[in-house]
Motif scaffolding. Structure first.
Motif, PDB file in Angstrom:
ATOM      1  N   THR A   1       1.023  -0.981  -0.102  1.00  0.00           N
ATOM      2  CA  THR A   1       0.097  -0.207   0.263  1.00  0.00           C
ATOM      3  C   THR A   1       0.617   0.831   0.092  1.00  0.00           C
ATOM      4  OG1 THR A   1      -1.716  -0.729   1.220  1.00  0.00           O
ATOM      5  CG2 THR A   1      -1.791   1.124   1.404  1.00  0.00           C
ATOM      6  N   GLU A   2       2.002   1.262   0.994  1.00  0.00           N
ATOM      7  CA  GLU A   2       2.591   2.420   1.057  1.00  0.00           C
ATOM      8  C   GLU A   2       3.370   2.555  -0.488  1.00  0.00           C
ATOM      9  OE1 GLU A   2       2.475   4.512   3.094  1.00  0.00           O
ATOM     10  OE2 GLU A   2       1.950   3.367   4.359  1.00  0.00           O
ATOM     11  N   THR A   3       4.565   1.509  -0.960  1.00  0.00           N
ATOM     12  CA  THR A   3       4.509   1.837  -2.494  1.00  0.00           C
ATOM     13  C   THR A   3       3.968   2.003  -2.795  1.00  0.00           C
ATOM     14  OG1 THR A   3       6.295  -0.103  -1.490  1.00  0.00           O
ATOM     15  CG2 THR A   3       6.012   0.232  -4.654  1.00  0.00           C
ATOM     16  N   LYS A   4       2.462   1.849  -3.176  1.00  0.00           N
ATOM     17  CA  LYS A   4       1.597   2.185  -4.274  1.00  0.00           C
ATOM     18  C   LYS A   4       0.786   4.044  -4.488  1.00  0.00           C
ATOM     19  CE  LYS A   4      -2.821   1.716  -7.057  1.00  0.00           C
ATOM     20  NZ  LYS A   4      -4.012   0.850  -6.255  1.00  0.00           N
ATOM     21  N   GLN A   5       1.015   4.132  -2.880  1.00  0.00           N
ATOM     22  CA  GLN A   5       1.259   5.480  -2.121  1.00  0.00           C
ATOM     23  C   GLN A   5       2.141   6.270  -2.710  1.00  0.00           C
ATOM     24  OE1 GLN A   5      -1.157   5.082   1.949  1.00  0.00           O
ATOM     25  NE2 GLN A   5      -2.607   4.821   0.579  1.00  0.00           N
ATOM     26  N   ALA A   6       2.760   6.334  -3.101  1.00  0.00           N
ATOM     27  CA  ALA A   6       4.375   7.075  -2.940  1.00  0.00           C
ATOM     28  C   ALA A   6       4.780   6.981  -4.652  1.00  0.00           C
ATOM     29  CB  ALA A   6       5.774   6.369  -2.436  1.00  0.00           C
TER      30      ALA A   6
ATOM     31  N   ASP B   1       6.061   1.437  -9.343  1.00  0.00           N
ATOM     32  CA  ASP B   1       5.067   0.668  -9.873  1.00  0.00           C
ATOM     33  C   ASP B   1       4.467  -0.806  -9.534  1.00  0.00           C
ATOM     34  OD1 ASP B   1       4.241   2.150 -12.130  1.00  0.00           O
ATOM     35  OD2 ASP B   1       6.760   2.203 -12.305  1.00  0.00           O
ATOM     36  N   PHE B   2       6.041  -0.994  -8.555  1.00  0.00           N
ATOM     37  CA  PHE B   2       6.153  -2.431  -7.809  1.00  0.00           C
ATOM     38  C   PHE B   2       7.173  -2.367  -6.987  1.00  0.00           C
ATOM     39  CE2 PHE B   2       9.093  -2.396 -10.886  1.00  0.00           C
ATOM     40  CZ  PHE B   2      10.797  -2.767 -10.295  1.00  0.00           C
ATOM     41  N   LEU B   3       6.851  -3.576  -5.783  1.00  0.00           N
ATOM     42  CA  LEU B   3       7.330  -3.950  -3.967  1.00  0.00           C
ATOM     43  C   LEU B   3       8.963  -4.700  -5.383  1.00  0.00           C
ATOM     44  CD1 LEU B   3       8.369  -3.238  -1.187  1.00  0.00           C
ATOM     45  CD2 LEU B   3       6.834  -5.036  -1.739  1.00  0.00           C
ATOM     46  N   GLU B   4      10.559  -4.612  -4.587  1.00  0.00           N
ATOM     47  CA  GLU B   4      11.089  -5.889  -4.605  1.00  0.00           C
ATOM     48  C   GLU B   4      10.995  -6.250  -2.979  1.00  0.00           C
ATOM     49  OE1 GLU B   4      15.299  -5.650  -6.841  1.00  0.00           O
ATOM     50  OE2 GLU B   4      15.673  -5.586  -5.133  1.00  0.00           O
TER      51      GLU B   4
ATOM     52  N   HIS C   1      -0.925 -17.629  -0.771  1.00  0.00           N
ATOM     53  CA  HIS C   1      -1.986 -17.001  -1.422  1.00  0.00           C
ATOM     54  C   HIS C   1      -2.517 -15.517  -0.635  1.00  0.00           C
ATOM     55  CE1 HIS C   1      -3.657 -20.515  -3.480  1.00  0.00           C
ATOM     56  NE2 HIS C   1      -2.891 -19.995  -3.733  1.00  0.00           N
ATOM     57  N   GLN C   2      -1.712 -15.826   0.564  1.00  0.00           N
ATOM     58  CA  GLN C   2      -2.179 -14.215   1.316  1.00  0.00           C
ATOM     59  C   GLN C   2      -1.834 -12.768   0.356  1.00  0.00           C
ATOM     60  OE1 GLN C   2      -1.514 -14.247   5.506  1.00  0.00           O
ATOM     61  NE2 GLN C   2      -2.941 -16.268   5.644  1.00  0.00           N
ATOM     62  N   VAL C   3      -0.146 -13.316   0.171  1.00  0.00           N
ATOM     63  CA  VAL C   3       0.178 -12.486  -0.379  1.00  0.00           C
ATOM     64  C   VAL C   3      -0.552 -11.369  -2.059  1.00  0.00           C
ATOM     65  CG1 VAL C   3       2.564 -11.604  -0.881  1.00  0.00           C
ATOM     66  CG2 VAL C   3       2.122 -12.846   0.868  1.00  0.00           C
ATOM     67  N   LEU C   4      -0.748 -12.882  -2.649  1.00  0.00           N
ATOM     68  CA  LEU C   4      -1.373 -13.165  -3.926  1.00  0.00           C
ATOM     69  C   LEU C   4      -2.725 -12.147  -4.048  1.00  0.00           C
ATOM     70  CD1 LEU C   4      -0.125 -16.230  -5.058  1.00  0.00           C
ATOM     71  CD2 LEU C   4       0.238 -13.853  -5.867  1.00  0.00           C
ATOM     72  N   ASP C   5      -3.463 -12.565  -2.895  1.00  0.00           N
ATOM     73  CA  ASP C   5      -4.020 -11.453  -2.724  1.00  0.00           C
ATOM     74  C   ASP C   5      -4.151  -9.938  -2.568  1.00  0.00           C
ATOM     75  OD1 ASP C   5      -5.912 -13.737  -3.165  1.00  0.00           O
ATOM     76  OD2 ASP C   5      -6.634 -13.926  -0.976  1.00  0.00           O
ATOM     77  N   ALA C   6      -3.013 -10.011  -1.548  1.00  0.00           N
ATOM     78  CA  ALA C   6      -2.767  -8.349  -1.393  1.00  0.00           C
ATOM     79  C   ALA C   6      -2.386  -7.458  -2.434  1.00  0.00           C
ATOM     80  CB  ALA C   6      -1.710  -8.320  -0.302  1.00  0.00           C
TER      81      ALA C   6
ATOM     82  N   GLU D   1      -5.782  -7.311  -4.251  1.00  0.00           N
ATOM     83  CA  GLU D   1      -6.955  -6.248  -4.070  1.00  0.00           C
ATOM     84  C   GLU D   1      -6.248  -4.810  -3.701  1.00  0.00           C
ATOM     85  OE1 GLU D   1      -8.720  -5.372   0.530  1.00  0.00           O
ATOM     86  OE2 GLU D   1      -7.608  -7.335   0.458  1.00  0.00           O
ATOM     87  N   ILE D   2      -4.518  -4.530  -3.828  1.00  0.00           N
ATOM     88  CA  ILE D   2      -3.946  -3.277  -3.763  1.00  0.00           C
ATOM     89  C   ILE D   2      -3.803  -2.791  -5.286  1.00  0.00           C
ATOM     90  CG2 ILE D   2      -2.055  -2.092  -2.768  1.00  0.00           C
ATOM     91  CD1 ILE D   2      -2.514  -3.591  -0.182  1.00  0.00           C
ATOM     92  N   GLU D   3      -2.881  -4.123  -6.126  1.00  0.00           N
ATOM     93  CA  GLU D   3      -3.254  -3.897  -7.437  1.00  0.00           C
ATOM     94  C   GLU D   3      -1.628  -2.849  -7.223  1.00  0.00           C
ATOM     95  OE1 GLU D   3      -6.168  -1.320  -8.852  1.00  0.00           O
ATOM     96  OE2 GLU D   3      -7.356  -2.581  -9.609  1.00  0.00           O
ATOM     97  N   LEU D   4      -0.706  -4.223  -6.982  1.00  0.00           N
ATOM     98  CA  LEU D   4       0.408  -3.247  -6.600  1.00  0.00           C
ATOM     99  C   LEU D   4       1.266  -5.019  -7.516  1.00  0.00           C
ATOM    100  CD1 LEU D   4       3.409  -2.399  -5.359  1.00  0.00           C
ATOM    101  CD2 LEU D   4       2.425  -0.682  -6.599  1.00  0.00           C
ATOM    102  N   PRO D   5       1.983  -4.718  -7.850  1.00  0.00           N
ATOM    103  CA  PRO D   5       2.431  -6.539  -7.921  1.00  0.00           C
ATOM    104  C   PRO D   5       3.914  -6.652  -6.965  1.00  0.00           C
ATOM    105  CG  PRO D   5       3.102  -5.497 -10.003  1.00  0.00           C
ATOM    106  CD  PRO D   5       2.578  -4.719  -8.645  1.00  0.00           C
ATOM    107  N   ILE D   6       4.672  -8.001  -6.321  1.00  0.00           N
ATOM    108  CA  ILE D   6       5.842  -7.771  -6.260  1.00  0.00           C
ATOM    109  C   ILE D   6       6.584  -8.455  -7.458  1.00  0.00           C
ATOM    110  CG2 ILE D   6       7.620  -9.363  -4.918  1.00  0.00           C
ATOM    111  CD1 ILE D   6       5.466  -8.733  -3.099  1.00  0.00           C
ATOM    112  N   ARG D   7       7.517  -8.119  -7.834  1.00  0.00           N
ATOM    113  CA  ARG D   7       8.279  -7.694  -9.379  1.00  0.00           C
ATOM    114  C   ARG D   7       9.636  -8.899  -9.088  1.00  0.00           C
ATOM    115  NH1 ARG D   7       4.242 -10.025 -10.794  1.00  0.00           N
ATOM    116  NH2 ARG D   7       2.563  -8.731 -12.547  1.00  0.00           N
ATOM    117  N   SER D   8      10.037  -8.210  -8.402  1.00  0.00           N
ATOM    118  CA  SER D   8      11.676  -9.280  -8.621  1.00  0.00           C
ATOM    119  C   SER D   8      11.946  -9.418  -6.133  1.00  0.00           C
ATOM    120  CB  SER D   8      12.336  -7.908  -8.593  1.00  0.00           C
ATOM    121  OG  SER D   8      12.726  -6.581  -7.809  1.00  0.00           O
ATOM    122  N   ILE D   9      12.735  -9.851  -6.389  1.00  0.00           N
ATOM    123  CA  ILE D   9      13.526 -10.459  -5.009  1.00  0.00           C
ATOM    124  C   ILE D   9      14.649  -9.718  -4.913  1.00  0.00           C
ATOM    125  CG2 ILE D   9      14.046 -12.062  -3.047  1.00  0.00           C
ATOM    126  CD1 ILE D   9      11.707 -13.719  -4.455  1.00  0.00           C
TER     127      ILE D   9
END
Length: 282
Positions: free
Chosen positions: A24-29, A32-35, A56-61, A64-72
């Motif tokens: 959520t904070e990543t999107k509000q700032a 485009d995505f979270l690492e 699944h909880q992370v995927l659902d988040a 819902e938030i419309e902000l992906p995790i795209r790298s680790i």
């Protein structure tokens, strides 16, 4: 189509936040995505043991938030390096990697940034380099099986502090699943210290650069600086990135206890998009 994506490193926010809160904070700032970070702490390594429900909880988040995790960012190998003389630790290193690949596959993550260390808490020598190469062959096969790209981060130690050094291993492995994900802060320090042009070194990875960490640095200091406080020329970096076909970036900086950390996120986004806007378009 947007010409580039700008992600945010997870550790730029307080560690007390949950992953949905960080998304959520990543999107509000305005990112485009979270690492996601998988570092050497027990807390972060425990993420590799997430069960189906936790994934699944992370995927659902993300949905819902419309902000992906795209790298680790996988820095857990500092504690369990692939070049360690102890075979049990090397085995643990590869177990960590396979679990990270499995997690990435489950979350839809495309890239794992691999720390460019043969060893970290031990001296690097010819033996540790050989062990690292042997482990890397296995790692590349694992990545091919999962279809997730491993990409070397250029580090702060001499073993792999330049793209040129990383490319030696990329060429040796000759796998489409092993590429380079440089850290421009580390790269700038290494180049300036050797009297070289960091952008010329970046160009040594042409055709093999999956993304770029945007991080500030000064000679002898590799972290805990905010953008504009160091010697990285981000506008020149952006121009070089365009010429090299890099379209994915991550803002890497750390939460250091500032109570106004949300403003830090926003300031970083504004600063970096301004640098990226000229050569890449916004």
């Amino acid at each position: 189509m947007t010409p580039y994506l700008l992600g945010l490193y997870e550790k730029s926010m307080p560690g007390t936040l949950t992953i949905p809160e960080k998304l959520t904070e990543t999107k509000q700032a305005g990112f485009d995505f979270l690492e996601l970070s998988i570092d050497e702490t027990d807390e972060k390594l425990a993420r590799l043991e997430w069960d189906r429900e936790e994934v699944h909880q992370v995927l659902d988040a993300m949905w819902e938030i419309e902000l992906p995790i795209r790298s680790i960012c996988l820095s857990g190998h500092r504690k369990y390096p692939m070049g360690h003389p102890d075979s049990h630790i090397r085995d643990r290193s590869l177990q960590i990697l396979e679990k990270a690949l499995c997690l990435a596959d489950s979350l839809g993550v495309r890239t794992i940034q691999l720390a460019g260390y043969d060893v970290y808490y031990l001296p690097s020598d010819e033996e540790t380099c050989v062990f690292f190469q042997e482990s890397l062959h296995i790692a590349a096969q694992m990545a091919a099986r999962y279809g997730v790209t491993l990409a070397f981060e250029t580090m702060e130690t001499p073993f792999m502090n330049t793209v040129e050094k990383a490319m030696a291993f990329v060429r040796e492995m000759d796998s489409p699943w092993l590429q380079v994900y440089p850290d421009i802060g580390n790269l700038t320090n290494a180049a300036v210290g050797a009297g070289r042009d960091p952008l010329a070194d970046l160009a040594a990875g042409a055709g093999h650069l999956s993304a770029l960490h945007l991080k500030e640095s000064v000679p002898g200091k590799f972290r805990d600086l905010f953008f504009g406080q160091g010697h990285v020329d981000f506008e020149a970096v952006a121009a070089a990135a365009r010429s090299l076909g890099i379209h994915r970036f991550v803002a890497e900086f750390w939460y250091l206890g500032n109570p106004d950390w949300r403003q830090d996120l926003l300031n970083a986004q504004i600063f970096l998009r301004k640098a990226l806007r000229g050569p890449l378009g916004a």
